[in-house]
Every structure is written in structure tokens, then in C-alpha cells.
Design an enzyme around this catalytic site. Structure first.
Site, PDB file in Angstrom:
ATOM      1  N   HIS A  51     -11.273  -6.092   8.279  1.00 40.46           N
ATOM      2  CA  HIS A  51     -11.563  -5.621   6.811  1.00 40.46           C
ATOM      3  C   HIS A  51     -13.248  -4.385   7.079  1.00 40.46           C
ATOM      4  CE1 HIS A  51      -9.351  -9.337   6.324  1.00 40.46           C
ATOM      5  NE2 HIS A  51     -10.044  -8.706   5.003  1.00 40.46           N
ATOM      6  N   PHE A  75      -6.295  -1.975   5.761  1.00 42.37           N
ATOM      7  CA  PHE A  75      -4.769  -2.075   4.568  1.00 42.37           C
ATOM      8  C   PHE A  75      -4.131  -0.676   4.629  1.00 42.37           C
ATOM      9  CE2 PHE A  75      -6.855  -6.741   2.553  1.00 42.37           C
ATOM     10  CZ  PHE A  75      -7.304  -6.656   3.923  1.00 42.37           C
ATOM     11  N   GLU A 121       0.891  -0.855  -0.016  1.00 44.27           N
ATOM     12  CA  GLU A 121       0.118  -0.104  -0.595  1.00 44.27           C
ATOM     13  C   GLU A 121       0.721   1.027  -0.070  1.00 44.27           C
ATOM     14  OE1 GLU A 121      -2.799  -3.707   1.084  1.00 44.27           O
ATOM     15  OE2 GLU A 121      -0.572  -2.667   1.878  1.00 44.27           O
ATOM     16  N   PRO A 174      -0.589   1.137   6.090  1.00 42.60           N
ATOM     17  CA  PRO A 174       0.512   0.968   5.806  1.00 42.60           C
ATOM     18  C   PRO A 174       0.728   2.546   4.955  1.00 42.60           C
ATOM     19  CG  PRO A 174       0.210  -1.495   5.737  1.00 42.60           C
ATOM     20  CD  PRO A 174      -0.639  -0.138   5.713  1.00 42.60           C
ATOM     21  N   PHE A 229      -9.212  -2.624   1.842  1.00 40.06           N
ATOM     22  CA  PHE A 229      -9.494  -2.365   2.598  1.00 40.06           C
ATOM     23  C   PHE A 229      -9.586  -1.505   3.541  1.00 40.06           C
ATOM     24  CE2 PHE A 229     -11.379  -6.923   1.564  1.00 40.06           C
ATOM     25  CZ  PHE A 229     -12.578  -7.259   2.121  1.00 40.06           C
TER      26      PHE A 229
END
Length: 349
Positions: free
Chosen positions: A144, A101, A75, A104, A98
Site C-alpha cells: 500500500h 496493486f 487490474e 498485474p 493502491f
């Protein structure tokens, strides 16, 4: 003749086939790609697969692998590449698969994407859209179903949008892509499959001809009412509307304001509703402490204190990591929790 494609009776407009929230986003991306060769779409699994939620379905097939393509599972790299592309007059639309996610990539977002325009004294703009599927309602686990909007709203230099209707999904994503400023575009996952009788081709024509009122930074009254105001955004808007309908059955009139945009924030529309009703409940899925909901409460009380008949209440997620699927319904704001908060607004007998 088959009735499926039979013409409408004379004098009647043909019925509009319902479109889903996901279809509206997909169409907005396709129309933006077709309208501007500088637009590119990329992220994890957005190309061949069409995205986990199929929001980018068929875009690679239609526009080729240079316009919609897959990236490594990195990411930070996705966001960093978008910075370089935007500095070279492209308009990247990146997907964080998501909500959780995206963390990062946050260093790139906070240190570079949000600050580049200010750092260069206005010489460099970064027209980047960061699409983030977010919030709960799908029975997912903690990585999520985060509601991470407060991190981005607290970062100066970013716009933060979150549509709640099919029409807004299309129009607000088109506006985000056309913006010269970076936009974090939060998509409520549980609304991807919601439907409305919206003609997406007609929306395209309206948008590209400059007809519709701009959604950017503007809230809208989703349901008119007189007794109290429910302020909500994104995934909480349908819940607030359902609570207003339930309250109406009990003789209480609740107004629902869909904020649409967290940054910029529409103080004018919010204040007008609050001054009319005198009572407010803010509804949001994210935990309540140091949240967007907390900021909304502060803004309402600063601007509308003398119009308030009771302290502003909040109905939010709890201050815990997102729970397991079996506990999700207890964690998320519900109609019952909203109505309980409304009942606590110091009503006179």
C-alpha cells in the site's frame, strides 16, 4: 447575523475556503465528466463507495453508472478494457486502488497502452489516464506504499505526472484527461488531506477559458534560494520545503524545485536553478538504485557539470521493500536527512 456567512468588509475580497488535495482531484474529475461526454471513470470501488480515499465520491450519483462505475478486482482487465474504450474514441480514467496493486496491469500498460500510437504509425492514440495513489506517509504496509514511478518513467510512450499542491492536483489532472497520450497520474497519498486556500470554481473557469500556464512537462520553483537546490517531486516536495525553511533558520538559502512532471522532464528549469546555486540534492521516496532520482542526477551532471561546486547528492528511500509502519519514519526522506546531505556539499569555511 451569523459571522459564518457575514459579507466581507467593503473593499476586501471574501476569504477563500481551503480546499483539500482530495477535493481538488474530485472536482477535476467531475468537471472533466461534465465537459466531455467521452470521459468515463472506473476501477475498484470507485462507484458506490467513492474510492478508498473518496476521490470519486458522488460521481456515480451525479453522472450515472455508465460514466463512473465499479469493476471486478482485476487490474489487468481494467487496463485492457480502457484500451478498447480509448480505441473507440472514449477517454477512460482508471484507478489502480493502491500503487502495488497496479502491477498485474503492467503488461497491458507496457505492451499496449504505451506502444499503440507507435505501433500504428500514429493512426491510433490512447487518451487514457491511469490514476495511481502512491508513496508512503500513511502508516500502510508494503503493498500500500510503493513508489513505482521508475517502472513507468522507463516505459517510452507514457507521460508520468505527480502533483504536490492542491492547485496542481486540479489543473494537472484536467490536463492529463485532455491529453491525447496515455498519462500515468501518481497521487501522493499522504497529501490527500493537505489544504490550501484555492478556489476550485475559479480554477475551473481559468482552465476552461485557457488562462493558466500549462503544467505538463514544466517544473516550478516552489521556494527561491541561492546556496543550493533541492529537486523533488510529489510527496517529497513538502519535505523539501520544510528542509529549506529549517536551513533558512541556520542562515543557509535553499531553492526548492517541484518537478511536477517526470515524463516529460523540464531540463530547462532544473538547469537554470542548478547553474544559479551550484549545489544540488535530489529528494525522492523511492529506493535510490536505478531510480528516477538517479536519472535526475545524471541529467544534472551532464548539463551542468561546470556549474557544480560539489557532486550531486541524493536523499531517497532505502533499497529494501517498504517497511512496516513503525519503521516508516526512518525509511522516508526527512528534514534531518536532507540537511545532512546539504551539509556534505563541500562548503567552504
Amino acid at each position: 447575523m451569523s459571522t459564518l456567512h457575514a459579507p466581507a468588509p467593503a473593499g476586501e475580497a471574501p476569504a477563500v475556503k481551503p480546499a483539500t488535495f482530495a477535493q481538488a482531484l474530485n472536482t477535476a474529475l467531475a468537471d472533466a465528466l461534465a465537459a466531455d461526454p467521452a470521459v468515463v471513470v472506473f476501477g475498484e470501488d470507485v462507484g458506490t463507495l467513492g474510492g478508498v480515499f473518496r476521490i470519486t465520491d458522488e460521481l456515480t450519483k451525479r453522472f450515472g453508472r455508465t460514466r463512473c462505475f465499479d469493476t471486478p478486482l482485476a487490474e489487468s482487465g481494467i487496463a485492457g478494457m480502457a484500451v478498447g474504450m480509448a480505441m473507440n474514441r472514449m477517454r477512460p480514467v482508471i484507478e489502480m486502488q493502491f500503487d502495488a496493486f497496479a502491477y498485474p496491469a503492467f503488461e497491458q500498460v507496457a505492451s499496449h497502452i504505451a506502444k499503440m500510437h507507435n505501433r500504428t504509425r500514429g493512426a491510433v492514440r490512447l487518451p487514457i489516464v491511469i490514476r495511481i495513489p502512491y508513496a508512503g506517509g500513511i502508516g500502510g504496509v508494503e503493498h500500500h506504499c510503493d513508489s513505482s514511478e521508475a517502472y513507468y518513467a522507463h516505459t517510452p510512450g507514457l507521460k508520468v505526472f505527480t502533483p504536490a499542491t492542491v492547485e496542481d492536483a486540479y489543473l494537472m489532472l484536467r490536463e492529463a484527461i485532455d491529453s491525447d497520450d496515455p498519462v500515468v497520474f501518481f497521487e501522493p497519498k499522504k497529501l490527500y488531506w493537505s489544504k490550501a486556500p484555492v478556489d476550485l470554481a475559479e480554477l475551473r473557469d481559468r482552465y476552461e477559458n485557457g488562462a493558466p500556464e500549462r503544467r505538463e512537462g514544466r517544473a516550478v520553483v516552489a521556494r527561491a534560494g541561492e546556496d543550493a537546490t533541492l529537486l523533488a517531486y510529489g510527496p517529497s516536495v513538502p519535505t523539501a520545503v520544510a528542509a529549506a525553511a529549517a536551513a533558512a533558520a541556520e542562515g543557509r538559502s535553499l531553492e526548492v524545485v517541484d518537478l511536477r512532471s517526470i515524463v516529460p522532464f523540464d531540463d530547462e528549469t532544473v538547469a537554470a536553478s542548478v547553474r544559479k546555486t551550484g549545489r544540488v540534492v535530489v529528494v525522492a521516496e523511492a529506493p535510490g538504485f536505478a531510480s528516477v532520482a538517479a536519472e535526475i542526477v545524471a541529467r544534472v551532471q551532464e548539463r551542468c557539470f561546470h556549474s557544480l561546486a560539489a557532486p550531486v547528492r541524493r536523499v531517497t528511500g532505502f533499497d529494501i521493500p517498504y517497511p512496516a509502519p513503525k519503521l516508516e519514519e526512518h525509511y522516508l526522506p526527512s528534514v534531518d536527512r536532507i540537511l545532512d546531505a546539504v551539509d556534505d556539499l563541500q562548503w567552504e569555511d
